[in-house]
Write a protein that holds these residues in place. Structure first.
Motif, short mmCIF file in Angstrom:
data_model
loop_
_atom_site.label_atom_id
_atom_site.label_comp_id
_atom_site.label_asym_id
_atom_site.label_seq_id
_atom_site.Cartn_x
_atom_site.Cartn_y
_atom_site.Cartn_z
N ASP A 251 -28.54 -13.62 -27.85
CA ASP A 251 -27.59 -12.49 -27.86
C ASP A 251 -27.83 -11.54 -29.03
O ASP A 251 -27.43 -10.39 -28.99
N PRO B 258 -19.78 -12.94 -29.00
CA PRO B 258 -20.70 -13.86 -28.32
C PRO B 258 -20.62 -15.28 -28.84
O PRO B 258 -20.82 -16.24 -28.10
N ARG C 67 -27.00 -12.53 -19.49
CA ARG C 67 -26.51 -11.33 -20.17
C ARG C 67 -24.98 -11.22 -20.11
O ARG C 67 -24.36 -10.76 -21.05
N HIS D 169 -22.65 -13.75 -19.35
CA HIS D 169 -21.89 -14.96 -19.71
C HIS D 169 -20.75 -15.22 -18.73
O HIS D 169 -19.67 -15.65 -19.13
N ARG E 147 -35.00 -8.88 -25.67
CA ARG E 147 -34.23 -9.79 -24.82
C ARG E 147 -34.67 -9.72 -23.36
O ARG E 147 -34.75 -10.72 -22.67
#
Lengths: 164, 211
Positions: free
Chosen positions: B145, B114, B52, B54, B152
């Motif tokens: 993403d 993203p 989530r 990164h 998710r």
């Protein structure tokens, strides 16, 4: 049995099965990205936050424990020394009195009293001596005057007769 | 109280059938139990957070923070009230922590593209021999993403956290059947998006019109 049960059976024959496998690979890749020290870091964090008093994880260098102990002992010694110095500073400066000195002072004090009494006695003896001397001097003076008067009378009688 | 912990290089090969005794030992401050728990779950928590956020460092911080919370709860006066549901409990704490951080990021940080993040990851991973596989995974992250938060969460709990659908159902308070249907729908959505991306790009990763 693993918690990660294979209940993807519902995907058997489904076009989504390949996507499911790809996502399993992605999950594995993300877990593998974790740094090598992740577990030890977590254990350190637990030990620090939950039990700060028992911080003796094997990986902790022993030198720090030794150093902190040395610091504690040094601080204690410095504190004791400081209190001692402060006590000495606040007291009036004087030579330490020992048992021997105390007995000596008492002996000296006794001697002083004896000397005083002796002097007092001597003083009265002197007074008496002076009085005696004074009487003796008066006696000598009157004796001398009498002798002198007698001599004077003799001279006057010689003159009258023309010869001694 | 948690006693002095020592780090053991060995890791448990498989999860015990019943976590109860392990949790009880950990609650009593057993050193070995804590090492086993951390070995079993730290990387799974890390993967959830990393997917989530990164960010490896942030994910590591979240992992530490989650385990500190678990340790405090297990050793606290209130005790461990989640008997038999340790994993859903652990990952609920993880999800809440990640959500909080994401909310703070949205409020304070500059928005991050993203796609840009994924390009970075792909570039780092190009050093790896499995270049094609890494490219596929990069694409997958990008598509992940784009999913809704609800979809998710299911994907990440299932594939990153390695929870069973039963455990996810407990965690999210939803029937297993509903979860299976949502999981299936999310997979389909992702596959379609990846196919659409592959149609628009050539084999060299460039858009088709440029290739």
């Amino acid at each position: 049995m693993s918690t990660y049960e294979n209940n993807e059976n519902y995907l058997a024959g489904s076009p989504q099965a390949e996507m499911n496998d790809l996502l399993n690979d992605l999950g594995h890749a993300e877990r593998s990205r974790a740094p090598a020290g992740l577990e030890s870091g977590v254990l350190d964090a637990i030990a620090k936050q939950v039990a700060p008093a028992s911080l003796s994880i094997e990986q902790t260098p022993r030198i720090s424990v030794w150093f902190s102990k040395t610091l504690k002992y040094s601080a204690a010694a410095a504190l004791v020394l400081g209190v001692g110095v402060a006590t000495m500073m606040t007291r009036p400066w004087q030579a330490p009195i020992t048992t021997t000195d105390t007995s000596m002072i008492s002996v000296m004090f006794q001697e002083d009293i004896e000397s005083f009494l002796a002097l007092d006695e001597l003083d009265s003896e002197i007074d008496e001596s002076v009085a005696e001397l004074s009487i003796w001097a008066h006696a000598l003076d009157s004796e001398f005057n009498d002798s002198w008067m007698a001599l004077d009378l003799m001279e006057s009688s010689l003159d009258t007769n023309g010869a001694l | 109280m948690v006693p002095a912990l020592s780090i053991h290089p060995t890791r448990p090969t498989e999860q015990p059938n019943d976590l109860g005794p392990l949790i009880a030992l950990a609650a009593q401050g057993d050193e070995r139990a804590w090492v086993d728990l951390v070995d079993l779950y730290a990387r799974r928590v890390f993967a959830m957070a990393r997917s989530r956020l990164h960010d490896d460092e942030l994910a590591e911080e979240i992992t530490q923070s989650v385990f500190v919370t678990v340790a405090m709860k297990l050793n606290g006066n209130e005790g461990y009230a989640e008997m038999g549901r340790f994993e859903p409990w652990l990952f609920r704490i993880t999800m809440n922590r990640v959500r909080d951080l994401c909310r703070k990021r949205k409020r304070h940080a500059t928005p991050t593209d993203p796609e840009h993040l994924n390009r970075h990851e792909s570039k780092d991973e190009q050093d790896d021999a499995k270049e094609t596989k890494q490219a596929e995974l990069g694409q997958l992250r990008e598509v992940l993403d784009r999913l809704s938060d609800a979809d998710r969460e299911i994907i990440e709990l299932r594939h990153h956290g390695q929870l069973s659908f039963k455990q996810i159902a407990e965690l999210l308070g939803q029937p297993v059947g509903t979860l299976l249907a949502r999981h299936h729908r999310a997979l389909k959505k992702m596959r379609e998006q990846i196919e659409a991306m592959n149609q628009n790009t050539g084999s060299n990763g460039l858009p088709k019109e440029q290739a």
